[in-house]
Design an enzyme around this catalytic site. Sequence first.
Site: not given
Ligand code: AMP
Length: 216
Positions: A13, A88, A127, A161, A172
Amino acid sequence: MNLILLGPPGAGKGTQAKIIETRSGANQLSTGDMLRAAVAAGTEVGLKAQEVMNRGELVSDDIVIAIISDAIDAPDCAQGFILDGFPRTVAQADALEGLMAEKHKTLDAVVEIRVDDEKLIKRITGRFTCGNCGEGYHDEFKLPRNEGVCDECGKSDFKRRADDNEETVRKRLAAYHAQTSPLIEFYSAKAKLISVDGMKDIDDVAVEIETKLASM
Ligand code: AMP
Protein backbone atom coordinates in the site's frame (compact mmCIF):
# COMPACT_ATOMS: atom_id res chain seq x y z
CA MET A 1 -8.67 12.47 -6.45
CA ASN A 2 -9.52 10.86 -3.10
CA LEU A 3 -8.58 7.19 -2.75
CA ILE A 4 -8.37 4.45 -0.16
CA LEU A 5 -5.75 1.71 -0.47
CA LEU A 6 -6.98 -1.44 1.22
CA GLY A 7 -4.96 -4.59 1.85
CA PRO A 8 -3.09 -6.58 4.48
CA PRO A 9 0.19 -5.40 5.99
CA GLY A 10 2.98 -5.80 3.45
CA ALA A 11 0.66 -5.78 0.42
CA GLY A 12 2.48 -2.74 -0.96
CA LYS A 13 0.00 0.00 0.00
CA GLY A 14 2.77 2.45 0.95
CA THR A 15 4.76 1.75 -2.21
CA GLN A 16 1.73 2.15 -4.49
CA ALA A 17 0.56 5.24 -2.56
CA LYS A 18 3.89 6.93 -3.32
CA ILE A 19 3.60 6.09 -7.03
CA ILE A 20 0.03 7.44 -7.21
CA GLU A 21 1.12 10.51 -5.25
CA THR A 22 3.80 11.32 -7.82
CA ARG A 23 1.39 10.74 -10.70
CA SER A 24 -1.66 12.57 -9.39
CA GLY A 25 -0.53 15.19 -6.85
CA ALA A 26 -2.84 13.66 -4.23
CA ASN A 27 -1.18 13.34 -0.83
CA GLN A 28 -0.40 9.99 0.87
CA LEU A 29 -1.83 9.78 4.38
CA SER A 30 -0.50 6.76 6.26
CA THR A 31 -1.96 6.37 9.74
CA GLY A 32 0.85 3.89 10.53
CA ASP A 33 3.51 6.50 9.65
CA MET A 34 1.67 9.19 11.62
CA LEU A 35 1.37 6.93 14.66
CA ARG A 36 5.06 5.94 14.46
CA ALA A 37 5.96 9.66 14.30
CA ALA A 38 3.81 10.25 17.40
CA VAL A 39 5.56 7.36 19.19
CA ALA A 40 9.00 8.74 18.23
CA ALA A 41 8.01 12.22 19.41
CA GLY A 42 6.65 10.85 22.69
CA THR A 43 3.30 12.66 22.35
CA GLU A 44 0.22 11.67 24.35
CA VAL A 45 -1.16 9.80 21.31
CA GLY A 46 2.20 8.10 20.81
CA LEU A 47 2.31 6.92 24.41
CA LYS A 48 -1.18 5.44 24.09
CA ALA A 49 -0.45 3.79 20.73
CA GLN A 50 2.99 2.32 21.29
CA GLU A 51 2.14 -0.83 23.23
CA VAL A 52 -0.89 -1.62 21.11
CA MET A 53 1.20 -1.33 17.93
CA ASN A 54 3.95 -3.52 19.35
CA ARG A 55 1.35 -6.19 20.09
CA GLY A 56 0.14 -6.08 16.48
CA GLU A 57 -3.33 -4.91 17.50
CA LEU A 58 -5.34 -1.94 16.29
CA VAL A 59 -5.15 1.45 17.97
CA SER A 60 -8.55 2.77 19.09
CA ASP A 61 -10.85 4.13 16.40
CA ASP A 62 -11.14 7.53 18.18
CA ILE A 63 -7.41 8.17 17.94
CA VAL A 64 -7.02 7.39 14.24
CA ILE A 65 -10.28 9.11 13.24
CA ALA A 66 -9.08 12.33 14.95
CA ILE A 67 -5.71 12.07 13.15
CA ILE A 68 -7.37 11.63 9.75
CA SER A 69 -9.95 14.35 10.33
CA ASP A 70 -7.15 16.90 10.83
CA ALA A 71 -4.95 15.52 8.05
CA ILE A 72 -7.50 15.67 5.22
CA ASP A 73 -8.08 19.37 5.92
CA ALA A 74 -4.39 20.27 5.61
CA PRO A 75 -3.22 22.29 2.56
CA ASP A 76 -1.10 19.39 1.26
CA CYS A 77 -4.35 17.51 0.54
CA ALA A 78 -5.70 20.29 -1.71
CA GLN A 79 -5.37 17.97 -4.72
CA GLY A 80 -6.77 14.99 -2.87
CA PHE A 81 -5.53 12.21 -0.62
CA ILE A 82 -4.55 8.57 -0.74
CA LEU A 83 -5.46 6.84 2.52
CA ASP A 84 -2.92 4.13 3.35
CA GLY A 85 -3.88 2.02 6.38
CA PHE A 86 -7.16 3.81 7.09
CA PRO A 87 -10.00 2.90 7.46
CA ARG A 88 -9.23 -0.44 9.14
CA THR A 89 -12.61 -1.14 10.77
CA VAL A 90 -16.22 -0.65 9.70
CA ALA A 91 -16.55 1.99 12.46
CA GLN A 92 -13.64 3.91 10.90
CA ALA A 93 -15.24 3.62 7.44
CA ASP A 94 -18.55 4.95 8.80
CA ALA A 95 -16.73 7.83 10.52
CA LEU A 96 -14.86 8.63 7.29
CA GLU A 97 -18.15 8.90 5.39
CA GLY A 98 -19.44 11.35 7.99
CA LEU A 99 -16.23 13.41 7.88
CA MET A 100 -16.20 13.59 4.11
CA ALA A 101 -19.85 14.63 3.92
CA GLU A 102 -19.17 17.35 6.50
CA LYS A 103 -16.16 18.58 4.54
CA HIS A 104 -17.94 18.32 1.15
CA LYS A 105 -15.45 15.81 -0.21
CA THR A 106 -16.14 12.66 -2.22
CA LEU A 107 -14.42 9.30 -2.28
CA ASP A 108 -13.45 8.33 -5.84
CA ALA A 109 -12.36 4.72 -5.35
CA VAL A 110 -11.09 2.03 -3.02
CA VAL A 111 -8.20 -0.05 -4.33
CA GLU A 112 -7.88 -3.50 -2.77
CA ILE A 113 -4.38 -5.02 -3.14
CA ARG A 114 -4.58 -8.82 -2.84
CA VAL A 115 -1.59 -10.89 -1.64
CA ASP A 116 -1.44 -14.27 0.06
CA ASP A 117 -0.51 -14.46 3.75
CA GLU A 118 2.64 -16.60 3.60
CA LYS A 119 4.18 -14.29 0.97
CA LEU A 120 3.39 -11.35 3.21
CA ILE A 121 5.22 -12.80 6.18
CA LYS A 122 8.37 -13.21 4.10
CA ARG A 123 8.02 -9.73 2.63
CA ILE A 124 7.50 -8.02 5.96
CA THR A 125 10.01 -9.81 8.17
CA GLY A 126 12.81 -9.12 5.65
CA ARG A 127 12.20 -5.43 5.12
CA PHE A 128 14.25 -2.53 6.43
CA THR A 129 14.65 1.15 5.56
CA CYS A 130 17.30 3.83 5.57
CA GLY A 131 16.72 5.90 8.70
CA ASN A 132 18.06 8.96 6.92
CA CYS A 133 16.22 9.06 3.56
CA GLY A 134 13.53 6.37 3.99
CA GLU A 135 14.67 4.20 1.04
CA GLY A 136 13.23 0.69 1.41
CA TYR A 137 15.32 -2.54 1.27
CA HIS A 138 14.80 -6.27 1.78
CA ASP A 139 17.10 -9.05 3.07
CA GLU A 140 16.24 -11.25 0.11
CA PHE A 141 14.79 -9.09 -2.66
CA LYS A 142 16.70 -5.80 -2.46
CA LEU A 143 19.97 -5.45 -0.56
CA PRO A 144 22.00 -2.22 -0.78
CA ARG A 145 24.60 -2.41 -3.59
CA ASN A 146 27.38 -1.85 -1.02
CA GLU A 147 26.73 -3.76 2.17
CA GLY A 148 25.64 -1.47 4.99
CA VAL A 149 25.49 1.69 2.85
CA CYS A 150 22.28 3.25 1.50
CA ASP A 151 22.24 3.39 -2.33
CA GLU A 152 20.35 6.68 -2.27
CA CYS A 153 22.04 8.82 0.39
CA GLY A 154 25.24 6.95 1.36
CA LYS A 155 24.36 6.82 5.06
CA SER A 156 24.62 3.65 7.20
CA ASP A 157 21.66 4.13 9.51
CA PHE A 158 19.25 1.32 8.71
CA LYS A 159 16.20 0.50 10.79
CA ARG A 160 13.53 -2.15 11.11
CA ARG A 161 10.03 -1.61 12.44
CA ALA A 162 9.47 -2.94 15.95
CA ASP A 163 6.32 -4.74 14.73
CA ASP A 164 7.92 -6.46 11.71
CA ASN A 165 8.83 -9.68 13.54
CA GLU A 166 7.02 -12.91 12.60
CA GLU A 167 4.94 -13.23 15.78
CA THR A 168 3.58 -9.68 15.53
CA VAL A 169 3.10 -9.94 11.77
CA ARG A 170 0.85 -12.99 12.29
CA LYS A 171 -1.22 -10.97 14.77
CA ARG A 172 -1.42 -8.03 12.36
CA LEU A 173 -2.63 -10.38 9.62
CA ALA A 174 -5.24 -11.86 11.98
CA ALA A 175 -6.41 -8.31 12.82
CA TYR A 176 -6.66 -7.59 9.09
CA HIS A 177 -8.80 -10.65 8.39
CA ALA A 178 -11.06 -10.13 11.42
CA GLN A 179 -11.47 -6.36 11.45
CA THR A 180 -10.45 -4.88 8.09
CA SER A 181 -11.45 -7.40 5.42
CA PRO A 182 -15.22 -6.72 5.96
CA LEU A 183 -14.48 -3.38 4.28
CA ILE A 184 -14.07 -5.19 0.96
CA GLU A 185 -17.78 -6.00 0.99
CA PHE A 186 -18.61 -2.57 2.48
CA TYR A 187 -17.06 -0.70 -0.47
CA SER A 188 -18.02 -3.27 -3.08
CA ALA A 189 -21.67 -2.70 -2.14
CA LYS A 190 -21.12 1.01 -2.82
CA ALA A 191 -19.58 0.26 -6.25
CA LYS A 192 -16.34 1.96 -5.22
CA LEU A 193 -14.06 -1.08 -5.15
CA ILE A 194 -11.40 -2.20 -7.59
CA SER A 195 -9.15 -5.20 -6.84
CA VAL A 196 -5.62 -5.70 -8.12
CA ASP A 197 -3.12 -8.56 -7.95
CA GLY A 198 -0.47 -7.50 -5.43
CA MET A 199 1.73 -10.55 -6.14
CA LYS A 200 3.02 -8.97 -9.36
CA ASP A 201 6.04 -6.66 -9.67
CA ILE A 202 5.64 -3.16 -8.25
CA ASP A 203 5.48 -1.51 -11.68
CA ASP A 204 2.91 -4.02 -12.98
CA VAL A 205 0.71 -3.46 -9.93
CA ALA A 206 0.95 0.30 -10.52
CA VAL A 207 -0.13 -0.14 -14.15
CA GLU A 208 -3.08 -2.35 -13.14
CA ILE A 209 -4.22 0.27 -10.63
CA GLU A 210 -3.90 3.10 -13.14
CA THR A 211 -5.78 1.19 -15.84
CA LYS A 212 -8.61 0.13 -13.54
CA LEU A 213 -9.01 3.62 -12.08
CA ALA A 214 -9.18 5.10 -15.56
CA SER A 215 -11.99 2.75 -16.57
CA MET A 216 -14.17 3.31 -13.51
P1 AMP B 1 0.82 0.08 9.29
O1 AMP B 1 2.03 0.95 9.17
O2 AMP B 1 -0.32 0.55 8.44
O3 AMP B 1 1.14 -1.37 9.12
O4 AMP B 1 0.30 0.26 10.81
C1 AMP B 1 1.11 -0.13 11.91
C2 AMP B 1 0.27 -0.24 13.15
O5 AMP B 1 -0.32 1.03 13.45
C3 AMP B 1 -0.93 -1.18 13.07
O6 AMP B 1 -0.57 -2.53 13.33
C4 AMP B 1 -1.84 -0.62 14.15
O7 AMP B 1 -1.41 -0.96 15.45
C5 AMP B 1 -1.62 0.89 13.97
N1 AMP B 1 -2.58 1.47 13.00
C6 AMP B 1 -2.29 2.05 11.80
N2 AMP B 1 -3.40 2.48 11.18
C7 AMP B 1 -4.44 2.16 12.01
C8 AMP B 1 -5.85 2.31 11.92
N3 AMP B 1 -6.46 2.88 10.85
N4 AMP B 1 -6.60 1.85 12.96
C9 AMP B 1 -6.04 1.28 14.04
N5 AMP B 1 -4.71 1.08 14.18
C10 AMP B 1 -3.90 1.52 13.17
